[in-house]
Design a protein around this motif. Structure first.
Motif, PDB file in Angstrom:
ATOM      1  N   THR A 172      40.993  28.419  39.407  1.00  0.00           N
ATOM      2  CA  THR A 172      42.369  28.290  38.927  1.00  0.00           C
ATOM      3  C   THR A 172      42.539  28.610  37.442  1.00  0.00           C
ATOM      4  O   THR A 172      43.649  28.938  37.011  1.00  0.00           O
ATOM      5  CB  THR A 172      42.889  26.858  39.166  1.00  0.00           C
ATOM      6  N   THR A 173      41.483  28.506  36.657  1.00  0.00           N
ATOM      7  CA  THR A 173      41.628  28.635  35.207  1.00  0.00           C
ATOM      8  C   THR A 173      40.881  29.826  34.623  1.00  0.00           C
ATOM      9  O   THR A 173      41.239  30.312  33.546  1.00  0.00           O
ATOM     10  CB  THR A 173      41.119  27.369  34.501  1.00  0.00           C
ATOM     11  N   LEU A 174      39.857  30.295  35.280  1.00  0.00           N
ATOM     12  CA  LEU A 174      38.967  31.294  34.711  1.00  0.00           C
ATOM     13  C   LEU A 174      39.567  32.689  34.736  1.00  0.00           C
ATOM     14  O   LEU A 174      40.214  33.074  35.707  1.00  0.00           O
ATOM     15  CB  LEU A 174      37.650  31.335  35.490  1.00  0.00           C
ATOM     16  N   GLU A 175      39.318  33.453  33.678  1.00  0.00           N
ATOM     17  CA  GLU A 175      39.596  34.879  33.769  1.00  0.00           C
ATOM     18  C   GLU A 175      38.586  35.503  34.738  1.00  0.00           C
ATOM     19  O   GLU A 175      37.443  35.064  34.838  1.00  0.00           O
ATOM     20  CB  GLU A 175      39.482  35.555  32.397  1.00  0.00           C
ATOM     21  N   ILE A 176      39.030  36.536  35.449  1.00  0.00           N
ATOM     22  CA  ILE A 176      38.189  37.238  36.403  1.00  0.00           C
ATOM     23  C   ILE A 176      37.874  38.603  35.803  1.00  0.00           C
ATOM     24  O   ILE A 176      38.771  39.419  35.595  1.00  0.00           O
ATOM     25  CB  ILE A 176      38.896  37.404  37.760  1.00  0.00           C
ATOM     26  N   THR A 177      36.592  38.834  35.488  1.00  0.00           N
ATOM     27  CA  THR A 177      36.221  40.025  34.718  1.00  0.00           C
ATOM     28  C   THR A 177      35.111  40.815  35.411  1.00  0.00           C
ATOM     29  O   THR A 177      33.946  40.409  35.353  1.00  0.00           O
ATOM     30  CB  THR A 177      35.739  39.629  33.305  1.00  0.00           C
ATOM     31  N   PRO A 178      35.416  41.926  36.048  1.00  0.00           N
ATOM     32  CA  PRO A 178      34.352  42.776  36.584  1.00  0.00           C
ATOM     33  C   PRO A 178      33.513  43.362  35.451  1.00  0.00           C
ATOM     34  O   PRO A 178      34.045  43.952  34.525  1.00  0.00           O
ATOM     35  CB  PRO A 178      35.117  43.887  37.312  1.00  0.00           C
ATOM     36  N   THR A 179      32.192  43.164  35.540  1.00  0.00           N
ATOM     37  CA  THR A 179      31.299  43.731  34.505  1.00  0.00           C
ATOM     38  C   THR A 179      30.057  44.338  35.161  1.00  0.00           C
ATOM     39  O   THR A 179      29.018  43.700  35.180  1.00  0.00           O
ATOM     40  CB  THR A 179      30.839  42.662  33.505  1.00  0.00           C
ATOM     41  N   LEU A 180      30.079  45.473  35.680  1.00  0.00           N
ATOM     42  CA  LEU A 180      31.169  46.398  35.463  1.00  0.00           C
ATOM     43  C   LEU A 180      31.361  47.288  36.674  1.00  0.00           C
ATOM     44  O   LEU A 180      30.482  47.386  37.527  1.00  0.00           O
ATOM     45  CB  LEU A 180      30.902  47.290  34.223  1.00  0.00           C
ATOM     46  N   TYR A 181      32.524  47.923  36.734  1.00  0.00           N
ATOM     47  CA  TYR A 181      32.743  48.992  37.697  1.00  0.00           C
ATOM     48  C   TYR A 181      31.946  50.222  37.249  1.00  0.00           C
ATOM     49  O   TYR A 181      32.112  50.693  36.129  1.00  0.00           O
ATOM     50  CB  TYR A 181      34.210  49.398  37.717  1.00  0.00           C
ATOM     51  N   TYR A 241      25.804  41.223  47.003  1.00  0.00           N
ATOM     52  CA  TYR A 241      27.082  41.349  47.700  1.00  0.00           C
ATOM     53  C   TYR A 241      27.998  42.258  46.890  1.00  0.00           C
ATOM     54  O   TYR A 241      27.798  42.486  45.703  1.00  0.00           O
ATOM     55  CB  TYR A 241      27.722  39.973  47.896  1.00  0.00           C
ATOM     56  N   ASP A 242      29.032  42.751  47.537  1.00  0.00           N
ATOM     57  CA  ASP A 242      29.951  43.679  46.885  1.00  0.00           C
ATOM     58  C   ASP A 242      30.719  42.972  45.773  1.00  0.00           C
ATOM     59  O   ASP A 242      31.321  41.912  45.979  1.00  0.00           O
ATOM     60  CB  ASP A 242      30.937  44.239  47.908  1.00  0.00           C
ATOM     61  N   MET A 243      30.702  43.576  44.586  1.00  0.00           N
ATOM     62  CA  MET A 243      31.339  42.985  43.415  1.00  0.00           C
ATOM     63  C   MET A 243      32.815  42.698  43.646  1.00  0.00           C
ATOM     64  O   MET A 243      33.329  41.632  43.295  1.00  0.00           O
ATOM     65  CB  MET A 243      31.201  43.921  42.209  1.00  0.00           C
ATOM     66  N   ARG A 244      33.524  43.651  44.276  1.00  0.00           N
ATOM     67  CA  ARG A 244      34.962  43.498  44.452  1.00  0.00           C
ATOM     68  C   ARG A 244      35.296  42.331  45.369  1.00  0.00           C
ATOM     69  O   ARG A 244      36.239  41.581  45.122  1.00  0.00           O
ATOM     70  CB  ARG A 244      35.566  44.795  45.018  1.00  0.00           C
ATOM     71  N   VAL A 245      34.502  42.161  46.426  1.00  0.00           N
ATOM     72  CA  VAL A 245      34.756  41.073  47.375  1.00  0.00           C
ATOM     73  C   VAL A 245      34.413  39.726  46.739  1.00  0.00           C
ATOM     74  O   VAL A 245      35.145  38.739  46.894  1.00  0.00           O
ATOM     75  CB  VAL A 245      33.961  41.295  48.668  1.00  0.00           C
ATOM     76  N   VAL A 246      33.303  39.666  46.009  1.00  0.00           N
ATOM     77  CA  VAL A 246      32.903  38.419  45.350  1.00  0.00           C
ATOM     78  C   VAL A 246      33.973  37.973  44.352  1.00  0.00           C
ATOM     79  O   VAL A 246      34.360  36.800  44.313  1.00  0.00           O
ATOM     80  CB  VAL A 246      31.543  38.585  44.649  1.00  0.00           C
TER      81      VAL A 246
END
Length: 285
Positions: free
Chosen positions: A50-59, A36-41
């Motif tokens: 609510t607590t987790l950092e959201i980190t794309p790895t990677l663009y 699935y698309d990384m950005r949408v996920v």
């Protein structure tokens, strides 16, 4: 990176990870295959946690418009409540993914240097088109999130040392010497670039704690790398063995000894047992 995942699978994972002893949640980018698309996920993760950092790895940044990525990341940051502290950008090595989205594979190294500069300018509120005004939204942190590089070789790491805040070092089997070698190249490049701020050290490896884990880990890695041909896919799949609690614990020890400040563990299955057993392992360390 598995076929057949459902809304229910993702919601269950988001909930369990958010409740567990974890720092961040991550997702990679790939065009071909069942992903699935990384950005949408990650947008879904931002709203479901609510607590987790959201980190794309990677663009894979040179496949995209820098302006669009800057706007996406700022939006993700705002929707997550300021939990996009850093993102990882890289060049990617899948030429067919570039071709599929109509992006040029050649010239991607210099292009990413320019894209990073443009993204930072947008996050500072500078105009891209004179007289058109700012491109929002405004990130929750002044100047936007930190940018880590997903580079692997000495030349690409040296380029990224000019602008990156750190490095995402990958070792498929969680080997200490592989992570240390990558960080050594990073340290050398940062010093040669005259950087006076120590780079952030992020790592990652494949694992599984599911039943019949070694077979599932082999299949996962083979399928992931099949696009590179059966010889490379087989070689890499045969090289990974973090499929028992002891083996995973040793990989975590390796990452810590190599100097990782943060480690992303990439599971081979979507079974919730991966998380339950990993939480038990982490609580015993």
């Amino acid at each position: 990176m598995k076929a057949g995942l459902t809304r229910g699978d993702y919601l269950a994972w988001f909930k369990r990870v958010d409740e567990g002893p974890f720092h961040a949640i991550s997702c990679g980018e790939r065009i071909h295959g069942p992903t699935y698309d990384m950005r949408v996920v990650l947008s879904a993760a931002a709203m479901a946690t609510t607590t987790l950092e959201i980190t794309p790895t990677l663009y894979v940044l040179p496949m995209h418009s820098a302006t669009r990525v800057a706007k996406e990341v700022a939006t993700l940051d705002v929707l997550s409540g300021g939990r996009v502290n850093q993102i990882v950008v890289g060049y990617g090595g899948r030429e067919k993914d570039y071709e599929a989205v109509g992006a040029a594979f050649t010239g991607r190294y210099g292009r990413m240097d320019r894209q990073v500069a443009q993204m930072k300018a947008i996050w500072r509120g500078e105009e891209v088109i004179e007289g058109a005004g700012e491109i929002g939204p405004v990130p929750t942190r002044a100047g936007g999130p930190k940018l880590l590089s997903g580079a692997m070789g000495p030349k690409s790491i040296a380029r990224c040392a000019q602008w990156a805040d750190g490095l995402y070092a990958w070792s498929g089997n969680g080997e200490q010497h592989e992570l240390e070698n990558t960080f050594a190249m990073m340290d050398k490049s940062w010093a040669e670039a005259g950087r006076d701020i120590a780079p952030y050290r992020m790592g990652g490896f494949w694992y599984t704690l599911a039943d019949e884990g070694q077979r599932k880990l082999y299949d996962y890695v083979y399928e992931y790398l099949a696009i590179a041909g059966p010889e490379i896919a087989t070689m890499m799949a045969e090289s990974v063995h973090r499929s028992t609690p002891d083996a995973v614990a040793r990989a975590l020890d390796n990452a810590e000894a190599a100097g990782c400040e943060e480690i992303f563990m990439v599971p081979a299955t979507a079974e919730l047992s991966e998380l339950d057993r990993l939480i038990t392992l982490l609580e015993s360390r």
